[in-house]
Design a protein around this motif. Sequence first.
Motif, PDB file in Angstrom:
ATOM      1  N   LEU A 123       1.415   6.709  -6.603  1.00 58.22           N
ATOM      2  CA  LEU A 123       1.395   5.930  -5.382  1.00 58.22           C
ATOM      3  C   LEU A 123       0.302   6.262  -4.380  1.00 58.22           C
ATOM      4  O   LEU A 123      -0.232   5.365  -3.769  1.00 58.22           O
ATOM      5  CB  LEU A 123       2.765   5.989  -4.712  1.00 58.22           C
ATOM      6  N   PRO A 124      -0.066   7.524  -4.147  1.00 57.39           N
ATOM      7  CA  PRO A 124      -1.074   7.775  -3.114  1.00 57.39           C
ATOM      8  C   PRO A 124      -2.353   6.987  -3.320  1.00 57.39           C
ATOM      9  O   PRO A 124      -2.959   6.540  -2.365  1.00 57.39           O
ATOM     10  CB  PRO A 124      -1.339   9.278  -3.224  1.00 57.39           C
ATOM     11  N   PHE A 125      -2.751   6.780  -4.540  1.00 58.64           N
ATOM     12  CA  PHE A 125      -3.994   6.056  -4.804  1.00 58.64           C
ATOM     13  C   PHE A 125      -3.868   4.587  -4.422  1.00 58.64           C
ATOM     14  O   PHE A 125      -4.809   3.988  -3.938  1.00 58.64           O
ATOM     15  CB  PHE A 125      -4.390   6.213  -6.268  1.00 58.64           C
ATOM     16  N   SER A 126      -2.706   4.007  -4.619  1.00 60.54           N
ATOM     17  CA  SER A 126      -2.530   2.599  -4.254  1.00 60.54           C
ATOM     18  C   SER A 126      -2.422   2.436  -2.741  1.00 60.54           C
ATOM     19  O   SER A 126      -2.791   1.412  -2.196  1.00 60.54           O
ATOM     20  CB  SER A 126      -1.309   2.010  -4.951  1.00 60.54           C
ATOM     21  N   TYR A 127      -1.909   3.445  -2.011  1.00 59.45           N
ATOM     22  CA  TYR A 127      -1.781   3.327  -0.558  1.00 59.45           C
ATOM     23  C   TYR A 127      -3.133   3.225   0.121  1.00 59.45           C
ATOM     24  O   TYR A 127      -3.257   2.616   1.174  1.00 59.45           O
ATOM     25  CB  TYR A 127      -1.053   4.532   0.035  1.00 59.45           C
ATOM     26  N   TYR A 128      -4.153   3.838  -0.465  1.00 57.86           N
ATOM     27  CA  TYR A 128      -5.462   3.804   0.163  1.00 57.86           C
ATOM     28  C   TYR A 128      -5.949   2.379   0.385  1.00 57.86           C
ATOM     29  O   TYR A 128      -6.743   2.133   1.255  1.00 57.86           O
ATOM     30  CB  TYR A 128      -6.488   4.557  -0.677  1.00 57.86           C
ATOM     31  N   ARG A 129      -5.454   1.450  -0.411  1.00 55.61           N
ATOM     32  CA  ARG A 129      -5.925   0.077  -0.311  1.00 55.61           C
ATOM     33  C   ARG A 129      -4.801  -0.888   0.028  1.00 55.61           C
ATOM     34  O   ARG A 129      -4.962  -2.082  -0.099  1.00 55.61           O
ATOM     35  CB  ARG A 129      -6.599  -0.309  -1.622  1.00 55.61           C
ATOM     36  N   SER A 130      -3.633  -0.384   0.432  1.00 55.41           N
ATOM     37  CA  SER A 130      -2.493  -1.244   0.734  1.00 55.41           C
ATOM     38  C   SER A 130      -2.592  -1.787   2.146  1.00 55.41           C
ATOM     39  O   SER A 130      -2.691  -1.033   3.105  1.00 55.41           O
ATOM     40  CB  SER A 130      -1.181  -0.476   0.590  1.00 55.41           C
ATOM     41  N   ASP A 131      -2.561  -3.091   2.256  1.00 55.91           N
ATOM     42  CA  ASP A 131      -2.510  -3.721   3.564  1.00 55.91           C
ATOM     43  C   ASP A 131      -1.076  -3.990   3.981  1.00 55.91           C
ATOM     44  O   ASP A 131      -0.780  -4.115   5.156  1.00 55.91           O
ATOM     45  CB  ASP A 131      -3.276  -5.041   3.547  1.00 55.91           C
ATOM     46  N   TYR A 132      -0.189  -4.105   3.004  1.00 55.05           N
ATOM     47  CA  TYR A 132       1.200  -4.454   3.255  1.00 55.05           C
ATOM     48  C   TYR A 132       2.109  -3.577   2.407  1.00 55.05           C
ATOM     49  O   TYR A 132       1.846  -3.369   1.233  1.00 55.05           O
ATOM     50  CB  TYR A 132       1.454  -5.925   2.909  1.00 55.05           C
ATOM     51  N   ILE A 133       3.159  -3.078   3.043  1.00 52.90           N
ATOM     52  CA  ILE A 133       4.149  -2.285   2.329  1.00 52.90           C
ATOM     53  C   ILE A 133       5.511  -2.889   2.638  1.00 52.90           C
ATOM     54  O   ILE A 133       5.870  -3.085   3.808  1.00 52.90           O
ATOM     55  CB  ILE A 133       4.117  -0.809   2.771  1.00 52.90           C
ATOM     56  N   PHE A 134       6.255  -3.191   1.595  1.00 55.66           N
ATOM     57  CA  PHE A 134       7.625  -3.670   1.736  1.00 55.66           C
ATOM     58  C   PHE A 134       8.525  -2.506   1.344  1.00 55.66           C
ATOM     59  O   PHE A 134       8.599  -2.138   0.181  1.00 55.66           O
ATOM     60  CB  PHE A 134       7.887  -4.883   0.851  1.00 55.66           C
ATOM     61  N   LEU A 135       9.165  -1.916   2.319  1.00 58.46           N
ATOM     62  CA  LEU A 135      10.029  -0.769   2.122  1.00 58.46           C
ATOM     63  C   LEU A 135      11.452  -1.300   1.984  1.00 58.46           C
ATOM     64  O   LEU A 135      12.039  -1.790   2.946  1.00 58.46           O
ATOM     65  CB  LEU A 135       9.895   0.167   3.318  1.00 58.46           C
ATOM     66  N   VAL A 136      12.010  -1.217   0.772  1.00 56.44           N
ATOM     67  CA  VAL A 136      13.284  -1.863   0.468  1.00 56.44           C
ATOM     68  C   VAL A 136      14.364  -0.814   0.231  1.00 56.44           C
ATOM     69  O   VAL A 136      14.139   0.168  -0.473  1.00 56.44           O
ATOM     70  CB  VAL A 136      13.160  -2.755  -0.792  1.00 56.44           C
ATOM     71  N   PHE A 137      15.534  -1.055   0.827  1.00 56.31           N
ATOM     72  CA  PHE A 137      16.696  -0.220   0.542  1.00 56.31           C
ATOM     73  C   PHE A 137      17.877  -1.135   0.239  1.00 56.31           C
ATOM     74  O   PHE A 137      17.846  -2.330   0.516  1.00 56.31           O
ATOM     75  CB  PHE A 137      16.996   0.736   1.704  1.00 56.31           C
ATOM     76  N   ASP A 138      18.909  -0.564  -0.335  1.00 51.77           N
ATOM     77  CA  ASP A 138      20.116  -1.275  -0.748  1.00 51.77           C
ATOM     78  C   ASP A 138      21.172  -1.099   0.340  1.00 51.77           C
ATOM     79  O   ASP A 138      21.578   0.031   0.616  1.00 51.77           O
ATOM     80  CB  ASP A 138      20.566  -0.665  -2.081  1.00 51.77           C
ATOM     81  N   ILE A 139      21.617  -2.183   0.970  1.00 61.85           N
ATOM     82  CA  ILE A 139      22.585  -2.066   2.068  1.00 61.85           C
ATOM     83  C   ILE A 139      23.948  -1.557   1.586  1.00 61.85           C
ATOM     84  O   ILE A 139      24.772  -1.154   2.402  1.00 61.85           O
ATOM     85  CB  ILE A 139      22.759  -3.394   2.846  1.00 61.85           C
ATOM     86  N   THR A 140      24.160  -1.529   0.264  1.00 58.37           N
ATOM     87  CA  THR A 140      25.421  -1.016  -0.282  1.00 58.37           C
ATOM     88  C   THR A 140      25.276   0.423  -0.785  1.00 58.37           C
ATOM     89  O   THR A 140      26.208   0.974  -1.359  1.00 58.37           O
ATOM     90  CB  THR A 140      25.940  -1.899  -1.440  1.00 58.37           C
ATOM     91  N   ASN A 141      24.100   1.015  -0.574  1.00 59.16           N
ATOM     92  CA  ASN A 141      23.829   2.369  -1.058  1.00 59.16           C
ATOM     93  C   ASN A 141      23.263   3.191   0.101  1.00 59.16           C
ATOM     94  O   ASN A 141      22.078   3.110   0.413  1.00 59.16           O
ATOM     95  CB  ASN A 141      22.839   2.305  -2.217  1.00 59.16           C
TER      96      ASN A 141
END
Length: 145
Positions: free
Chosen positions: A29-47
Amino acid sequence: MIQPIQIDGKPIMIQLWDTFGEERFRHYLPFSYYRSDYIFLVFDITNRRSFLDLPEWLEHFNRFELDQKSYTILIGNKLDLENQRLVSFDEAQTFALKNGLQYIEISALQDENFDIIKDLTILHIKQKIKNEQIVQEKRDKEIVY
């Protein structure tokens, strides 16, 4: 998923990585973050554990960010399982606001509220393109011939 799209005639390459929050993907992941303009941080509302892991993920993102901040949306998934909810909307919204994020709840199973995410992202991309054009126009005016 990799998908080219056009927004206002400008080609944009969309690349989505779903890591399932698994440890085995963290070293990629660190390598992809260098060029990420958008991050969708997803969690499970039942977890609840998936929600409690969010600060660690945010710290991980921030550690590898460069000059500019990625546009990050916090997404609570499994809205279709409202009766099994372990993370309240208010708790997630408070966390999002505290960390400068937008918060949206979706149901991937029922395709509920995906349009909101898409519309917010396209709106943000358009604004970014407009800002880049304004900066370029200013630079062009400053050039002495």
